[in-house]
Design a protein around this motif. Structure first.
Motif, PDB file in Angstrom:
ATOM      1  N   VAL A 203       0.843  -1.207   0.000  1.00  0.00           N
ATOM      2  CA  VAL A 203       0.000   0.000   0.000  1.00  0.00           C
ATOM      3  C   VAL A 203       0.870   1.246   0.000  1.00  0.00           C
ATOM      4  CG1 VAL A 203      -1.656   1.323   1.376  1.00  0.00           C
ATOM      5  CG2 VAL A 203      -1.987  -1.140   1.067  1.00  0.00           C
ATOM      6  N   ASN A 204       1.941   1.204   0.737  1.00  0.00           N
ATOM      7  CA  ASN A 204       2.848   2.352   0.775  1.00  0.00           C
ATOM      8  C   ASN A 204       3.439   2.625  -0.603  1.00  0.00           C
ATOM      9  OD1 ASN A 204       4.281   4.452   2.080  1.00  0.00           O
ATOM     10  ND2 ASN A 204       6.096   3.132   2.214  1.00  0.00           N
ATOM     11  N   GLN A 205       3.714   1.586  -1.351  1.00  0.00           N
ATOM     12  CA  GLN A 205       4.190   1.784  -2.723  1.00  0.00           C
ATOM     13  C   GLN A 205       3.116   2.457  -3.564  1.00  0.00           C
ATOM     14  OE1 GLN A 205       7.174   1.226  -3.979  1.00  0.00           O
ATOM     15  NE2 GLN A 205       7.984   0.450  -2.026  1.00  0.00           N
ATOM     16  N   HIS A 206       1.801   2.163  -3.268  1.00  0.00           N
ATOM     17  CA  HIS A 206       0.715   2.762  -4.024  1.00  0.00           C
ATOM     18  C   HIS A 206       0.607   4.267  -3.755  1.00  0.00           C
ATOM     19  CE1 HIS A 206      -3.261   3.326  -5.818  1.00  0.00           C
ATOM     20  NE2 HIS A 206      -3.695   3.835  -4.661  1.00  0.00           N
ATOM     21  N   PHE A 207       0.933   4.685  -2.562  1.00  0.00           N
ATOM     22  CA  PHE A 207       0.810   6.095  -2.198  1.00  0.00           C
ATOM     23  C   PHE A 207       2.048   6.913  -2.538  1.00  0.00           C
ATOM     24  CE2 PHE A 207      -2.640   4.580   0.568  1.00  0.00           C
ATOM     25  CZ  PHE A 207      -3.589   5.541   0.302  1.00  0.00           C
ATOM     26  N   GLN A 208       3.038   6.338  -3.181  1.00  0.00           N
ATOM     27  CA  GLN A 208       4.248   7.106  -3.536  1.00  0.00           C
ATOM     28  C   GLN A 208       3.926   8.225  -4.525  1.00  0.00           C
ATOM     29  OE1 GLN A 208       7.302   6.882  -2.148  1.00  0.00           O
ATOM     30  NE2 GLN A 208       6.315   5.423  -0.747  1.00  0.00           N
ATOM     31  N   GLN A 209       2.879   8.073  -5.306  1.00  0.00           N
ATOM     32  CA  GLN A 209       2.525   9.122  -6.261  1.00  0.00           C
ATOM     33  C   GLN A 209       1.871  10.327  -5.578  1.00  0.00           C
ATOM     34  OE1 GLN A 209      -0.628   7.826  -8.931  1.00  0.00           O
ATOM     35  NE2 GLN A 209      -1.348   6.306  -7.425  1.00  0.00           N
TER      36      GLN A 209
ATOM     37  N   SER B 274       3.129  11.557  -2.663  1.00  0.00           N
ATOM     38  CA  SER B 274       4.096  11.890  -1.614  1.00  0.00           C
ATOM     39  C   SER B 274       4.199  13.394  -1.351  1.00  0.00           C
ATOM     40  CB  SER B 274       5.477  11.343  -1.995  1.00  0.00           C
ATOM     41  OG  SER B 274       5.895  11.901  -3.240  1.00  0.00           O
ATOM     42  N   ASP B 275       3.666  14.243  -2.228  1.00  0.00           N
ATOM     43  CA  ASP B 275       3.715  15.680  -1.988  1.00  0.00           C
ATOM     44  C   ASP B 275       2.649  16.128  -0.990  1.00  0.00           C
ATOM     45  OD1 ASP B 275       1.782  14.903  -3.725  1.00  0.00           O
ATOM     46  OD2 ASP B 275       1.849  16.732  -4.955  1.00  0.00           O
ATOM     47  N   ILE B 276       1.722  15.241  -0.641  1.00  0.00           N
ATOM     48  CA  ILE B 276       0.717  15.540   0.368  1.00  0.00           C
ATOM     49  C   ILE B 276       1.340  15.278   1.744  1.00  0.00           C
ATOM     50  CG2 ILE B 276      -1.582  14.978   1.250  1.00  0.00           C
ATOM     51  CD1 ILE B 276      -2.307  14.091  -1.591  1.00  0.00           C
ATOM     52  N   GLU B 277       1.211  16.207   2.652  1.00  0.00           N
ATOM     53  CA  GLU B 277       1.904  16.134   3.932  1.00  0.00           C
ATOM     54  C   GLU B 277       1.469  14.912   4.732  1.00  0.00           C
ATOM     55  OE1 GLU B 277       4.735  17.237   6.598  1.00  0.00           O
ATOM     56  OE2 GLU B 277       4.306  18.121   4.638  1.00  0.00           O
ATOM     57  N   GLU B 278       0.152  14.657   4.811  1.00  0.00           N
ATOM     58  CA  GLU B 278      -0.341  13.523   5.590  1.00  0.00           C
ATOM     59  C   GLU B 278       0.176  12.195   5.046  1.00  0.00           C
ATOM     60  OE1 GLU B 278      -2.017  15.950   4.517  1.00  0.00           O
ATOM     61  OE2 GLU B 278      -2.830  16.995   6.285  1.00  0.00           O
TER      62      GLU B 278
ATOM     63  N   LEU C 133       2.723   9.348   6.811  1.00  0.00           N
ATOM     64  CA  LEU C 133       2.422   7.920   6.884  1.00  0.00           C
ATOM     65  C   LEU C 133       3.541   7.068   6.263  1.00  0.00           C
ATOM     66  CD1 LEU C 133      -1.397   7.927   6.025  1.00  0.00           C
ATOM     67  CD2 LEU C 133      -0.346   7.508   8.266  1.00  0.00           C
ATOM     68  N   SER C 134       4.087   7.536   5.129  1.00  0.00           N
ATOM     69  CA  SER C 134       5.177   6.809   4.474  1.00  0.00           C
ATOM     70  C   SER C 134       6.419   6.758   5.358  1.00  0.00           C
ATOM     71  CB  SER C 134       5.498   7.458   3.125  1.00  0.00           C
ATOM     72  OG  SER C 134       6.551   6.789   2.500  1.00  0.00           O
ATOM     73  N   GLN C 135       6.674   7.874   6.057  1.00  0.00           N
ATOM     74  CA  GLN C 135       7.814   7.888   6.969  1.00  0.00           C
ATOM     75  C   GLN C 135       7.583   6.934   8.139  1.00  0.00           C
ATOM     76  OE1 GLN C 135       8.279  11.982   8.023  1.00  0.00           O
ATOM     77  NE2 GLN C 135       9.266  12.566   6.051  1.00  0.00           N
ATOM     78  N   SER C 136       6.344   6.831   8.562  1.00  0.00           N
ATOM     79  CA  SER C 136       6.038   5.907   9.655  1.00  0.00           C
ATOM     80  C   SER C 136       6.293   4.455   9.230  1.00  0.00           C
ATOM     81  CB  SER C 136       4.569   6.073  10.094  1.00  0.00           C
ATOM     82  OG  SER C 136       4.328   7.385  10.571  1.00  0.00           O
ATOM     83  N   VAL C 137       5.951   4.130   7.977  1.00  0.00           N
ATOM     84  CA  VAL C 137       6.215   2.780   7.465  1.00  0.00           C
ATOM     85  C   VAL C 137       7.716   2.506   7.435  1.00  0.00           C
ATOM     86  CG1 VAL C 137       6.002   1.262   5.468  1.00  0.00           C
ATOM     87  CG2 VAL C 137       4.068   2.684   6.157  1.00  0.00           C
ATOM     88  N   ASP C 138       8.494   3.472   6.949  1.00  0.00           N
ATOM     89  CA  ASP C 138       9.952   3.300   6.912  1.00  0.00           C
ATOM     90  C   ASP C 138      10.504   3.115   8.319  1.00  0.00           C
ATOM     91  OD1 ASP C 138       9.802   3.572   4.191  1.00  0.00           O
ATOM     92  OD2 ASP C 138      10.326   5.722   4.194  1.00  0.00           O
ATOM     93  N   LYS C 139       9.954   3.882   9.290  1.00  0.00           N
ATOM     94  CA  LYS C 139      10.428   3.768  10.657  1.00  0.00           C
ATOM     95  C   LYS C 139      10.121   2.388  11.219  1.00  0.00           C
ATOM     96  CE  LYS C 139      10.072   6.076  15.149  1.00  0.00           C
ATOM     97  NZ  LYS C 139       9.425   7.169  15.910  1.00  0.00           N
TER      98      LYS C 139
END
Length: 890
Positions: free
Chosen positions: A187-193, A195-199, A203-209
């Motif tokens: 799902v995180n890969q789906h939201f990479q497009q 990534s300019d949205i702050e929220e 969330l993507s940073q939380s997945v990486d963490k």
């Protein structure tokens, strides 16, 4: 000509100016379209000839009226046809105009229809667009709504998944983490497009963490689980099942995390090995290298028994531990061998290499080699199709993973081979000094040569298994060295040699050569020279020596062939960088030279057996022979020498037939010129200056007998009458026929000189002045007469050289010159065949030989004009002696 024909011709002349002329092309087209057999349609139609054909005589004029009527009917028919055609062409023009107008009307109507169809299509398209406009809007709204719902679902999954993952991480529930982690990662890969949205970015940073936290936590858990003493602070030491789930989670994370974990784990597994086999330990030396490999076997069994279920199969942990073990072992052995080089001997080195190669082959069968970059299909092919025993082991996956460290020390192995070959060569030399029992061995090849090449093969196979690079090339150099030593010490050392003759005998033979060319000196001086000469004893090889020489020859042949095979095999095994450097041409040349020397020794021995017979031939008083009988005693002695020596050589060289043939070639090439030189010394002239015909015939008979014996030389004394090679037969027939021609020339009377000179040039086309003078000496021609004959010979030969051919004498003169020999020989039944054969040979030689005159003038002038002093005294004898001394001793 008939009256009707005259009338028609006059009428044609009247209408000649109105005749229509067609071109050649038009006529061809007309003939092609209107095919007819009517003579009037021919291009070359002639009315007169046609009328004469219809009315050949006056009686035929009776039917002229009927013919005229028939012609008129045909003319009327043609006129009607022409009229119809002309009228038809007029109507055709009108019909074409009407058809054109009709076509234009049809085209206009069609164009109107097309315009109408196009207009209707445009109106229909507008109607369809109007109908579907609302449908498109609804479809676009559906797609947008679906995408929004999907995105909201993914967002809900991402938010909820992050919260749940954090809780599972705290509880270390790795078995429950795997599926949510995979879903959240996708799902995180789906939201990479977005990534300019702050929220979304948060969330993507939380997945990486979460991934980083998992990596650190799993690594700590592994270290705690495999630690020798568990830490008192950490109460969460995991079991094997939890570690297995953790490995599955690790597979989803970044590959670098898995790589770091495996690196730490493999180092932790080999820590005991590093301390146990430290270079300071006795167990680390090469003599206990098998203990290293035994340790790995035990450790892998223990590891797979305890921790095998923990790690996924695709991690290949056992193979990775093995690869790291090989790397550390290679580095440790290289380091310890560099420090203790002096303690390494060849046995220890080969022991370590053999154990290492066996261990590497075992690893190649146990593991796929995928961590080394080997494809499983290739490894399976290697296992199912093992290579030959002499093939390199480089096709296996683990080849040289450890053994690479030994290659820099293989010079110890090469030096050991060198020492072993040196000892083996000493043994071969001792064997070669013992009498060789040919009958017991049942082979003419020295067994030592076979032993040498068997040893070579074993060394080559062994070295190829060790390395096929520089060491194999160094081994080839050692092979070359001992091939040369074997050739010199064993083959040449065991070749029988004759004791050198005394100095007096050598001088006697040298002066004997001089005296053959000094027959023109005074009788007293010649007697002094002959009294001075003493013949030395002829030295020959014994039968055992001849067999030994033949054995050396066949052994040289075997070595020559095997060296070529050895060179090809070495080039096949060695790497491509050294192929061009391997060259054994020098060694092959050495064996070629040994074979040639052996053949020369055999030829010299057979020649030595003929010396006494040739000396006896020279001592025969040919001018006093008064009857012609069987062959002379010296011929029987020569044949006896052949029968005594040649069978031994032939039987011993039965396996080397080509070299026996070469021996025969060399012998006749050396013996026949020597026989001809002795022939020149034979005196065939009576005291009154006339030829002793009986002596000449006896010498001719002996020469023919010798030719027969030489032709039968290859099969003399053999129960199997094998035909001699054609090349050998040609040489014997050519050279012995020359000897017979010399005797025939001697039998020819000197008078008249012109006929004698022509006969000499006919029978001996390539004779030189020196040979011509020897023939004159045989005929006992006086010195003054010799000078005249030589002048005549030079003029005749010069004329033949300029013209390019020799003038053939008439057949009657040839028969007349040969009459004395023929008439006498015909009285003996045994010599009839000889006469026919020699006459035929003489005729064939005279007719087929090519004259060679260009070189005869290189010999010094014998005219005598420059050899007279002022008082007219001749110094020809002194000058000749001086020239002969310069020629014999330059």
């Amino acid at each position: 000509m008939s009256e009707a024909a005259v009338a028609v011709e006059s009428e044609e002349r009247m209408v000649a100016n109105n005749k229509i002329h067609f071109s050649k092309e038009v006529k061809q087209v007309i003939d092609k379209v209107l095919k007819t057999d009517d003579p009037m349609d021919a291009a070359d139609f002639n009315t007169v000839d046609y009328i004469n054909q219809l009315f050949p005589n006056e009686q035929s004029l009776a039917g002229i009226d009927e013919t005229i009527q028939k012609m008129q009917c045909e003319v009327s028919l043609i006129d009607d046809n022409i009229r119809s055609v002309v009228r038809g062409q007029t109507n055709t023009g009108q019909d074409g105009q009407l058809a054109l107008c009709e076509a234009q009307k049809v085209i206009s109507s069609l164009f109107s229809h097309i315009i109408d169809v196009k207009t209707r299509a445009e109106r229909t398209e507008e109607m369809v667009k109007e109908i579907t406009r609302d449908i498109k809007q609804l479809d676009c709204a559906k797609r947008n709504l679906t995408a929004a719902i999907t995105t909201l679902n993914h967002l809900h999954m991402l938010v909820g998944g992050i919260d749940s993952l954090n809780k599972l991480i705290e509880r270390r529930s790795y078995g429950e983490i795997l599926n949510p982690l995979q879903a959240i990662t996708e799902v995180n890969q789906h939201f990479q497009q977005f990534s300019d949205i702050e929220e979304i970015k948060n969330l993507s940073q939380s997945v990486d963490k979460i991934q980083v936290t998992l990596a650190q936590q799993i690594t700590e858990d592994f270290k705690e689980a495999f630690a020798a003493k568990p830490s008192s602070q950490n109460q969460h030491r995991l079991g094997l099942n939890q570690l297995a789930d953790a490995c599955k989670v690790m597979s989803v994370l970044d590959p670098k995390v898995k790589k770091e974990l495996l690196k730490w784990f493999i180092a932790q597994q080999l820590e005991e090995y590093t301390h146990l086999f430290h270079e300071n330990q006795d167990i680390a030396w090469l003599d206990k290298i098998d203990k290293r490999y035994a340790w790995l076997k035990r450790h892998l069994l223990d590891f797979e028994d305890k921790y095998g279920p923990v790690f996924p199969l695709d991690w290949e942990v056992s193979e990775r531990i093995t690869v790291e073990f090989c790397r550390q072992t290679r580095e440790q052995l290289a380091q310890i061998m560099s420090k203790r080089t002096n303690e390494i001997d060849v046995r220890l080195l080969l022991f370590a290499i053999n154990k290492t190669q066996a261990f590497e082959q075992l690893l190649s069968k146990r593991f796929t080699g995928v961590t080394l970059g080997v494809k499983p299909a290739e490894q399976a092919r290697v296992i199912t199709e093992p290579s030959a025993t002499d093939a390199p082991v480089g096709v296996t996956a683990f080849h040289d993973q450890i053994g690479q460290c030994f290659k820099s020390h293989l010079d110890i192995y090469i030096r050991s081979i060198d020492r072993n070959l040196a000892e083996l060569m000493e043994k071969f030399v001792e064997m070669s000094r013992e009498p060789y029992k040919f009958a017991e061995a049942k082979t003419t090849v020295y067994p030592s040569s076979g032993d040498l090449f068997v040893f070579y093969k074993k060394c080559m196979v062994q070295c190829n298994q060790l390395s096929n690079e520089q060491p194999l090339y160094d081994l080839a150099l050692v092979f070359k060295k001992y091939l040369r030593e074997y050739a010199s010490k064993v083959l040449e050392g065991s070749t029988p040699k004759l004791v050198p003759a005394t100095t007096g005998s050598t001088i006697g033979k040298s002066v004997s050569l001089l005296t053959r060319d000094m027959q023109n000196l005074s009788t007293a001086a010649g007697q002094v020279f002959h009294n001075f000469l003493k013949e030395g004893d002829t030295q020959r090889f014994s039968r055992d020596d001849l067999v030994r020489i033949c054995c050396v020859l066949t052994t040289g042949e075997y070595c020559l062939e095997t060296v070529q095979q050895l060179e090809d095999k070495l080039k096949e095994k060695v790497t491509s960088a050294y192929v061009s450097k391997i060259d054994m041409s020098e060694e092959k040349d050495v064996f070629h030279r040994i074979i040639s020397n052996c053949i020369q020794l055999l030829v010299q021995d057979l020649e030595a057996g003929c010396e006494a017979s040739l000396q006896a031939m020279a001592k025969v008083q040919w001018q006093h022979i008064n009857n012609v009988g069987d062959q002379s005693a010296f011929i029987s002695s020569l044949c006896g020498n052949f029968k005594q020596t040649v069978p031994t050589i032939r039987d011993t060289l039965a396996s080397s037939r080509k070299y026996f043939t070469q021996f025969c070639h060399r012998f006749v090439a050396a013996f026949i010129p020597k026989f001809i030189n002795v022939l020149y010394r034979c005196k065939l002239t009576l005291s009154d200056g006339s030829n002793n015909v009986l002596g000449c015939e006896q010498l001719l008979l002996d020469t023919h007998s010798l030719k027969t014996a030489l032709l039968e030389l290859p099969s003399v004394g053999s129960s199997v009458n094998r035909k001699a090679p054609t090349s050998y037969t040609k040489v014997v027939v050519k050279d012995m026929t020359r000897a017979e021609m010399i005797i025939k020339v001697v039998m020819t009377p000197v008078q008249p000189p012109a006929h004698f000179t022509q006969q000499v040039l006919k029978l001996l086309p390539d004779i030189t002045i020196a040979e011509y003078q020897k023939i004159l000496d045989m005929k006992a021609v006086k010195r003054v007469d010799q000078l005249q004959l030589i002048d005549l010979f030079k003029h005749t030969a010069s004329a033949a050289a300029v013209s390019g051919l020799i003038e053939a004498t008439p057949g009657d003169d040839e028969v007349q010159g040969a009459e004395p020999a023929t008439a006498t020989l015909e009285t003996h039944d045994d010599a009839e065949t000889l006469t026919g054969a020699t006459e035929s040979s003489a005729t064939t030689t005279a007719s087929t030989s090519t004259p060679k005159r260009a070189f005869i003038f290189s010999v010094g002038s014998f005219t005598g004009s420059a050899d007279k002093n002022a008082d007219g005294s001749s110094q020809t004898g002194i000058r000749k002696l001086e020239n002969l001394l310069k020629k014999r001793f330059p």
